[in-house]
Design a protein around this motif. Structure first.
Motif, short mmCIF file in Angstrom:
data_model
loop_
_atom_site.label_atom_id
_atom_site.label_comp_id
_atom_site.label_asym_id
_atom_site.label_seq_id
_atom_site.Cartn_x
_atom_site.Cartn_y
_atom_site.Cartn_z
N SER A 59 0.83 -1.21 0.00
CA SER A 59 0.00 0.00 0.00
C SER A 59 0.86 1.26 0.00
N TYR A 60 1.95 1.20 0.72
CA TYR A 60 2.91 2.32 0.77
C TYR A 60 3.40 2.65 -0.64
N LEU A 61 3.79 1.63 -1.40
CA LEU A 61 4.27 1.85 -2.76
C LEU A 61 3.14 2.29 -3.68
N ASP A 62 1.94 1.78 -3.48
CA ASP A 62 0.80 2.21 -4.28
C ASP A 62 0.54 3.70 -4.09
N GLU A 63 0.63 4.16 -2.84
CA GLU A 63 0.42 5.59 -2.56
C GLU A 63 1.51 6.44 -3.20
N ILE A 64 2.74 5.97 -3.14
CA ILE A 64 3.83 6.69 -3.80
C ILE A 64 3.56 6.79 -5.29
N SER A 65 3.11 5.70 -5.90
CA SER A 65 2.87 5.67 -7.34
C SER A 65 1.72 6.59 -7.74
N ARG A 66 0.68 6.63 -6.92
CA ARG A 66 -0.52 7.41 -7.28
C ARG A 66 -0.34 8.90 -7.07
N THR A 67 0.24 9.29 -5.95
CA THR A 67 0.22 10.71 -5.59
C THR A 67 1.60 11.30 -5.31
N ASP A 68 2.37 10.64 -4.43
CA ASP A 68 3.60 11.26 -3.94
C ASP A 68 4.58 11.59 -5.04
N VAL A 69 4.75 10.68 -6.00
CA VAL A 69 5.79 10.85 -7.01
C VAL A 69 5.47 12.02 -7.94
N SER A 70 4.21 12.40 -8.06
CA SER A 70 3.84 13.58 -8.85
C SER A 70 3.83 14.84 -8.01
N ARG A 71 3.43 14.71 -6.74
CA ARG A 71 3.33 15.88 -5.88
C ARG A 71 4.69 16.44 -5.50
N VAL A 72 5.71 15.60 -5.48
CA VAL A 72 7.01 16.04 -4.96
C VAL A 72 7.58 17.21 -5.75
N ASP A 73 7.34 17.26 -7.07
CA ASP A 73 7.84 18.40 -7.85
C ASP A 73 6.80 18.97 -8.80
N GLY A 74 5.53 18.57 -8.62
CA GLY A 74 4.46 19.13 -9.43
C GLY A 74 4.40 18.61 -10.85
N THR A 75 5.10 17.52 -11.16
CA THR A 75 5.10 16.95 -12.50
C THR A 75 4.21 15.71 -12.53
N ALA A 76 3.19 15.71 -13.40
CA ALA A 76 2.29 14.57 -13.49
C ALA A 76 3.04 13.36 -14.07
N ARG A 77 2.85 12.20 -13.42
CA ARG A 77 3.50 10.97 -13.88
C ARG A 77 2.49 9.84 -13.87
N ASP A 78 2.65 8.92 -14.78
CA ASP A 78 1.74 7.80 -14.93
C ASP A 78 1.91 6.83 -13.77
N PRO A 79 0.89 6.65 -12.92
CA PRO A 79 1.04 5.74 -11.78
C PRO A 79 1.38 4.31 -12.19
N VAL A 80 0.83 3.85 -13.31
CA VAL A 80 1.12 2.49 -13.76
C VAL A 80 2.59 2.37 -14.15
N GLY A 81 3.09 3.39 -14.84
CA GLY A 81 4.50 3.38 -15.22
C GLY A 81 5.41 3.41 -14.01
N VAL A 82 5.05 4.21 -13.00
CA VAL A 82 5.85 4.27 -11.77
C VAL A 82 5.85 2.92 -11.08
N ARG A 83 4.66 2.29 -11.01
CA ARG A 83 4.57 0.99 -10.33
C ARG A 83 5.42 -0.06 -11.03
N ARG A 84 5.41 -0.03 -12.37
CA ARG A 84 6.24 -0.98 -13.12
C ARG A 84 7.72 -0.69 -12.93
#
Length: 425
Positions: free
Chosen positions: A195-220
């Motif tokens: 769940s921790y990694l899912d949350e990072i993939s969905r929100t944190d990785v885009s929020r950290v610098d304001g750049t939208a990123r594909d959650p599926v791509g991050v998870r992979r």
């Protein structure tokens, strides 16, 4: 320290001493590290008042409207998850200047925000302390009988057998060093970590610098990093691996994703060491990549202890990740840094330790255990010692093979064999 906010049940951290030193030396201390590694509790351990920004919306609003007002209170004053209210940074910096005193503020953060949020870097006012998930010594699963600092001062290694076997160490790798998961069975901890990694993939990785990123791509990508943990895998290889024979990620996209994960302190790089050599062997430069805790590699792959025990090659890489986590904690406490060695001839040494003033070096090979693998690690260290130009680099402070269990002892030539369950700062 009865006037401090020390939480009930607080388990001392190796970083406590570094925080204490930093507060005596600087007006402000920033404690950084991945979410849930224990930064807030450590901040409270040293604070006399606090302002939480993650749980109290009014505090974030006040930081926008009148940031100086929330800086008033008994010091050290804890500004918890300060990156959620970035306007407080410059107000805090000005308060440090106005007060002209040490130990005014402790800031904790689970993300390193974009440069414009900290455009005034705080040079001369702020010391940064890096925290990681708990080492085995901090969680009470290493006796600490063998001190890394002692080894680096030419001390000897001697420790009784720990009593832990490979399944036990696999459980420790799966559970990880997360303070709030220490009492959980590995399978329960892994559900939380997925769940921790899912949350990072969905929100944190885009929020950290304001750049939208594909959650599926991050998870992979996280899964690919799990498969390639403790290796010097390239952006291109990761991008191809993410595609699995289909659509791939461009190397620049992989680089962007990794940068965001690094800002979240989820992933780390181990730089290549570049010593002076007696030979003309070409030194490799690519960094090795790790999660901040081996349990995240397990979670990214949705694996478990049984998977590790039937794939000892991968388990060995995961164990190396655990050792790097613990050595990073212990080395920082002794003012040493970590890197690794690889040259064009194929000689690779898992961990190199160098003093911050570059006046000394040491090396470690990581092995799960067994007489032949341990001897192989010792032979590798001897080859490294022969290859390094010791007239210019000095003799190694210590060469060691770090194992998952067994006894601690030394070879006649001084190479130490150290169980990770006996190692401490």
């Amino acid at each position: 320290m009865s006037d401090r906010l020390t939480p009930l049940g607080y388990m001392p951290r190796v970083a406590d001493r570094e925080v204490e030193r930093a507060l005596r030396a600087s007006p402000a201390v920033v404690i950084e590290g991945p979410r849930a590694c224990g930064k807030t509790w450590t901040g409270r351990r040293h604070a006399r008042s606090e302002v939480p920004f993650d749980a109290v919306h009014e505090n974030r609003l006040a930081a926008q409207v009148d940031p100086r007002s929330i800086l008033e209170g008994p010091v050290p004053r804890l500004l918890d998850e300060w990156q959620l209210a970035p306007d407080v940074w410059n107000a805090m910096r000005r308060a440090c200047d106005d007060r002209g005193q040490k130990g005014q503020f402790i800031l904790t953060g689970s993300a390193d925000p974009p440069d414009d949020a900290t455009r005034h870097t705080g040079t001369g006012r702020i010391i940064r302390v890096r925290m990681r998930p708990m080492s085995l010594f901090e969680s009470g699963e290493s006796s600490g009988r063998v001190s890394l600092g002692g080894l680096l001062d030419a001390g000897a290694s001697s420790a009784p057998a720990s009593g832990l076997d490979l399944p036990d160490v696999a459980d420790l790798a799966c559970r990880g060093g997360w303070p709030n998961l220490l009492g959980d069975p590995p399978a329960v901890a892994q559900r939380q970590l997925r769940s921790y990694l899912d949350e990072i993939s969905r929100t944190d990785v885009s929020r950290v610098d304001g750049t939208a990123r594909d959650p599926v791509g991050v998870r992979r990508l996280l899964a690919s990093l799990g498969r390639n943990t403790s290796t010097d895998v390239t952006y291109r290889t990761l991008g191809t691996d993410v595609g699995g024979g289909g659509d791939t990620l461009h190397p620049e996209t992989v680089k962007s994703y990794l940068s965001a994960l690094s800002r979240l302190f989820v992933t780390e790089e181990l730089a290549a060491w570049r010593p002076h050599l007696r030979s003309r062997a070409e030194l490799r430069r690519r960094p090795k990549r790790y999660f901040c805790d081996p349990s995240l590699a397990v979670a990214a792959l949705r694996a478990n202890r049984d998977h590790l025990l039937v794939d000892l090659s991968f388990f060995g890489l995961l164990f190396e990740s655990l050792v790097v986590r613990d050595l990073s904690v212990y080395a920082r406490a002794n003012d040493w840094e970590l890197s690794y060695y690889r040259d064009g001839s194929g000689l690779e040494v898992d961990v190199i330790l160098t003093s911050s003033d570059h006046a000394g070096w040491a090396a470690a090979e990581v092995k799960l255990g067994g007489a032949e693998p341990v001897e192989q690690g010792a032979r590798t260290l001897r080859r490294l010692r022969e290859r390094v130009d010791t007239a210019r680099m000095g003799e190694p402070r210590k060469l060691m093979v770090i194992t998952a269990g067994g006894y601690g002892f030394e070879y006649p030539d001084g190479i130490a064999v150290v169980p990770i369950t006996a190692l401490g700062p």
